[in-house]
Design a protein around this motif. Structure first.
Motif, PDB file in Angstrom:
ATOM      1  N   PRO A  73       0.806  -1.230   0.000  1.00 19.98           N
ATOM      2  CA  PRO A  73       0.000   0.000   0.000  1.00 19.98           C
ATOM      3  C   PRO A  73       0.841   1.284   0.000  1.00 19.98           C
ATOM      4  O   PRO A  73       0.399   2.309  -0.499  1.00 19.98           O
ATOM      5  N   ASP A  74       2.064   1.225   0.538  1.00 24.67           N
ATOM      6  CA  ASP A  74       2.914   2.426   0.584  1.00 24.67           C
ATOM      7  C   ASP A  74       3.612   2.711  -0.742  1.00 24.67           C
ATOM      8  O   ASP A  74       4.423   3.626  -0.845  1.00 24.67           O
ATOM      9  N   GLY A  75       3.320   1.907  -1.791  1.00 22.95           N
ATOM     10  CA  GLY A  75       3.932   2.111  -3.102  1.00 22.95           C
ATOM     11  C   GLY A  75       5.191   1.303  -3.318  1.00 22.95           C
ATOM     12  O   GLY A  75       5.785   1.344  -4.388  1.00 22.95           O
ATOM     13  N   SER A  76       5.614   0.541  -2.320  1.00 26.69           N
ATOM     14  CA  SER A  76       6.818  -0.276  -2.476  1.00 26.69           C
ATOM     15  C   SER A  76       6.448  -1.626  -3.085  1.00 26.69           C
ATOM     16  O   SER A  76       5.277  -1.990  -3.193  1.00 26.69           O
ATOM     17  N   ARG A  77       7.465  -2.345  -3.486  1.00 22.99           N
ATOM     18  CA  ARG A  77       7.275  -3.640  -4.132  1.00 22.99           C
ATOM     19  C   ARG A  77       8.349  -4.592  -3.603  1.00 22.99           C
ATOM     20  O   ARG A  77       9.475  -4.172  -3.340  1.00 22.99           O
ATOM     21  N   THR A  78       8.000  -5.857  -3.474  1.00 28.30           N
ATOM     22  CA  THR A  78       8.935  -6.873  -3.008  1.00 28.30           C
ATOM     23  C   THR A  78       8.936  -8.045  -3.985  1.00 28.30           C
ATOM     24  O   THR A  78       7.888  -8.443  -4.483  1.00 28.30           O
ATOM     25  N   SER A  79      10.118  -8.575  -4.225  1.00 28.15           N
ATOM     26  CA  SER A  79      10.296  -9.769  -5.039  1.00 28.15           C
ATOM     27  C   SER A  79      11.031 -10.797  -4.181  1.00 28.15           C
ATOM     28  O   SER A  79      12.056 -10.477  -3.582  1.00 28.15           O
ATOM     29  N   VAL A  80      10.499 -12.005  -4.117  1.00 29.22           N
ATOM     30  CA  VAL A  80      11.100 -13.072  -3.312  1.00 29.22           C
ATOM     31  C   VAL A  80      11.575 -14.170  -4.247  1.00 29.22           C
ATOM     32  O   VAL A  80      10.887 -14.516  -5.216  1.00 29.22           O
ATOM     33  N   LEU A  81      12.762 -14.713  -3.958  1.00 28.59           N
ATOM     34  CA  LEU A  81      13.259 -15.790  -4.797  1.00 28.59           C
ATOM     35  C   LEU A  81      13.913 -16.879  -3.971  1.00 28.59           C
ATOM     36  O   LEU A  81      14.326 -16.659  -2.830  1.00 28.59           O
ATOM     37  N   ARG A  82      13.974 -18.052  -4.569  1.00 30.37           N
ATOM     38  CA  ARG A  82      14.688 -19.201  -4.001  1.00 30.37           C
ATOM     39  C   ARG A  82      15.672 -19.673  -5.057  1.00 30.37           C
ATOM     40  O   ARG A  82      15.423 -19.538  -6.260  1.00 30.37           O
ATOM     41  N   THR A 102      11.537   0.577  -2.450  1.00 32.28           N
ATOM     42  CA  THR A 102      10.717   1.533  -1.716  1.00 32.28           C
ATOM     43  C   THR A 102      10.936   2.940  -2.259  1.00 32.28           C
ATOM     44  O   THR A 102      12.058   3.456  -2.180  1.00 32.28           O
ATOM     45  N   PRO A 103       9.898   3.556  -2.827  1.00 31.54           N
ATOM     46  CA  PRO A 103      10.056   4.938  -3.288  1.00 31.54           C
ATOM     47  C   PRO A 103      10.393   5.856  -2.106  1.00 31.54           C
ATOM     48  O   PRO A 103       9.784   5.762  -1.037  1.00 31.54           O
ATOM     49  N   VAL A 104      11.395   6.701  -2.313  1.00 34.44           N
ATOM     50  CA  VAL A 104      11.804   7.707  -1.329  1.00 34.44           C
ATOM     51  C   VAL A 104      11.966   9.017  -2.086  1.00 34.44           C
ATOM     52  O   VAL A 104      12.059   9.012  -3.316  1.00 34.44           O
ATOM     53  N   PRO A 105      12.017  10.139  -1.389  1.00 32.71           N
ATOM     54  CA  PRO A 105      12.233  11.401  -2.109  1.00 32.71           C
ATOM     55  C   PRO A 105      13.502  11.341  -2.962  1.00 32.71           C
ATOM     56  O   PRO A 105      14.578  11.002  -2.474  1.00 32.71           O
ATOM     57  N   GLY A 106      13.352  11.579  -4.244  1.00 37.12           N
ATOM     58  CA  GLY A 106      14.490  11.593  -5.157  1.00 37.12           C
ATOM     59  C   GLY A 106      14.897  10.247  -5.723  1.00 37.12           C
ATOM     60  O   GLY A 106      15.895  10.155  -6.435  1.00 37.12           O
ATOM     61  N   GLY A 107      14.153   9.170  -5.445  1.00 38.10           N
ATOM     62  CA  GLY A 107      14.542   7.888  -6.017  1.00 38.10           C
ATOM     63  C   GLY A 107      13.859   6.698  -5.380  1.00 38.10           C
ATOM     64  O   GLY A 107      12.732   6.780  -4.906  1.00 38.10           O
TER      65      GLY A 107
END
Length: 184
Positions: A73-82, A102-107
């Motif tokens: 919901p905060d706009g971040s994304r996670t990728s999990v791998l094995r 995770t989007p932060v100011p400037g990147g």
């Protein structure tokens, strides 16, 4: 005593979708990641890939799977791998990890955490005392190489080997920083 999982983070001045593309597309990923000479998707099953690393003329291969992705919901994304290797020359037997964007100011704050098991018994555990810090350094150096590519437009192949620096990346999980500060 079990060794610590590896952790690397950096902030890259780009948007999440561009960073996602450069880390999830195998053709782009292998260009910036020092740990791999090959990353190629397997036709079946979907989400599986083959990876290989070449060092001193020796190639070690394994397979991985993108186990899950999640948009938060905060706009971040996670990728999990094995990942795993049946190659008897591979110190790493099996492992798992994540990438968090995770989007932060400037990147975008780009983080990885991963751990793995070793083979070769006691010798493998001893060899990992040398290998693990080198593998962590290679991960951080590669993250900075990716950062330089996305921020300057200079492709990884055109960057001098001395341009990326593992020292520009964080290598301690925030929880470890708090614990270390409390015990000082």
């Amino acid at each position: 005593m079990r060794p610590k999982a590896l952790y690397v983070e950096t902030v890259i001045r780009t948007d999440l979708d561009t960073l996602w593309q450069h880390t999830q597309d195998p053709a782009l990923h292998r260009r910036w990641d020092l740990r791999f000479t090959e990353i190629s998707p397997l036709e079946e099953p979907e989400g599986h890939f083959r990876y290989a690393s070449r060092f001193l003329g020796i190639t070690v291969a394994g397979v991985g799977v993108s186990a899950a992705t999640r948009d938060w919901p905060d706009g971040s994304r996670t990728s999990v791998l094995r990942f795993a290797s049946a190659d008897p020359l591979s110190l790493i037997s099996t492992g798992a990890g994540f990438w968090r964007y995770t989007p932060v100011p400037g990147g975008v704050r780009f983080v990885t955490g991963f751990d793995y098991g070793t083979r070769w018994g006691r010798f493998g555990r001893w060899a990992d005392r040398v290998f693990r810090p080198v593998f962590g350094w290679m991960t951080a150096w590669s993250f900075d190489r990716l950062r330089l590519w996305l921020e300057t437009g200079v492709s990884p192949e055109d960057q001098p080997l001395t341009s990326p620096s593992a020292g520009r990346c964080g290598r301690t999980r925030p929880r470890d920083q708090v614990t270390a500060g409390a015990s000082s």
